[in-house]
Design a protein around this motif. Structure first.
Motif, mmCIF file in Angstrom:
data_model
loop_
_atom_site.group_PDB
_atom_site.id
_atom_site.type_symbol
_atom_site.label_atom_id
_atom_site.label_comp_id
_atom_site.label_asym_id
_atom_site.label_seq_id
_atom_site.Cartn_x
_atom_site.Cartn_y
_atom_site.Cartn_z
ATOM 1 N N ASP A 17 0.825 -1.210 0.000
ATOM 2 C CA ASP A 17 0.000 0.000 0.000
ATOM 3 C C ASP A 17 0.862 1.264 0.000
ATOM 4 O OD1 ASP A 17 -2.361 -1.425 -0.030
ATOM 5 O OD2 ASP A 17 -2.642 -1.334 2.147
ATOM 6 N N TYR A 18 1.878 1.269 0.828
ATOM 7 C CA TYR A 18 2.758 2.439 0.899
ATOM 8 C C TYR A 18 3.453 2.662 -0.441
ATOM 9 C CZ TYR A 18 6.468 5.621 2.192
ATOM 10 O OH TYR A 18 7.311 6.690 2.228
ATOM 11 N N LEU A 19 4.025 1.591 -1.008
ATOM 12 C CA LEU A 19 4.728 1.721 -2.286
ATOM 13 C C LEU A 19 3.782 2.150 -3.401
ATOM 14 C CD1 LEU A 19 7.074 -1.413 -2.136
ATOM 15 C CD2 LEU A 19 7.676 0.965 -1.683
ATOM 16 N N TYR A 20 2.571 1.609 -3.395
ATOM 17 C CA TYR A 20 1.588 1.975 -4.416
ATOM 18 C C TYR A 20 1.224 3.461 -4.290
ATOM 19 C CZ TYR A 20 -2.728 2.401 -7.003
ATOM 20 O OH TYR A 20 -3.698 2.834 -7.869
ATOM 21 N N ASN A 21 0.917 3.917 -3.082
ATOM 22 C CA ASN A 21 0.568 5.326 -2.879
ATOM 23 C C ASN A 21 1.717 6.251 -3.268
ATOM 24 O OD1 ASN A 21 -2.035 4.792 -1.984
ATOM 25 N ND2 ASN A 21 -1.375 4.573 0.137
ATOM 26 N N TYR A 22 2.923 5.851 -2.949
ATOM 27 C CA TYR A 22 4.105 6.617 -3.324
ATOM 28 C C TYR A 22 4.194 6.717 -4.853
ATOM 29 C CZ TYR A 22 9.011 7.986 -3.589
ATOM 30 O OH TYR A 22 10.187 8.651 -3.854
#
Length: 183
Positions: A17-22
């Motif tokens: 989720d963090y990598l996708y949002n980034y």
């Protein structure tokens, strides 16, 4: 001994989720963002042996992802013949990195974009003038002129690893200068 252990079995649960949002905030395309995150996980798996534990797993994966985003922009812009421009994105929670070739389409510019690009160009050349001569020369050849590493190394009689040390130092100095004088 390293402070951090690597555990790829938990990457999706912990970091997807963090990598996708980034990523989505930088490429603005859902499918491309998903592909880049997936490519990041694959690259992480392939280079697990290179993880030294000097940073957290998430920081390490973000650094891989940043390179994937840079490669994505290089690829889509290589056909346009655009000059290489570097932009530093700093966030509070991770280190900044350069994103290459984020130049707007020259046929789709507003007056504000043109003025901002002119101001950025002036700031870049002003900061370039503050670098030591060799750093400025390497930065100009690699980043602005887009010359290949091998050509630069042969012309300046330096090794590839020396080139990357010089370019890293130049980019760091340029980022600091731009942060103070343009952002």
């Amino acid at each position: 001994m390293s402070n951090h252990e690597i555990n790829p079995n938990r990457w999706i649960d912990l970091y997807s989720d963090y990598l996708y949002n980034y990523t989505i905030s930088r490429v603005n395309d859902r499918e491309i963002a998903q592909d880049l995150v997936q490519d990041t996980f694959f690259a992480g798996l392939k280079s697990m042996k290179n993880f030294k534990g000097e940073s957290s797993e998430r920081t390490w994966l973000i650094s891989i992802l940043k390179r994937k985003i840079i490669d994505y922009y290089r690829k889509i812009n290589s056909n346009k013949g655009q000059a290489e421009v570097r932009v530093n994105f700093n966030t509070d929670e991770d280190e900044g990195d350069w994103l290459e070739e984020r130049v707007a389409d020259p046929f789709d510019k507003t007056a504000e974009d043109a003025m901002e690009n002119t101001e950025l160009g002036d700031a870049i050349y002003n900061c370039l003038g503050k670098l030591p001569e060799k750093q400025a020369q390497v930065f100009r050849m690699k980043t602005i002129e887009g010359q290949d590493t091998e050509i630069i190394c042969n012309e300046l009689n330096i090794t590839a690893s020396n080139l990357w040390v010089i370019i890293h130092r130049a980019r760091t100095a340029m980022a600091e200068c731009l942060k103070e004088n343009w952002f």
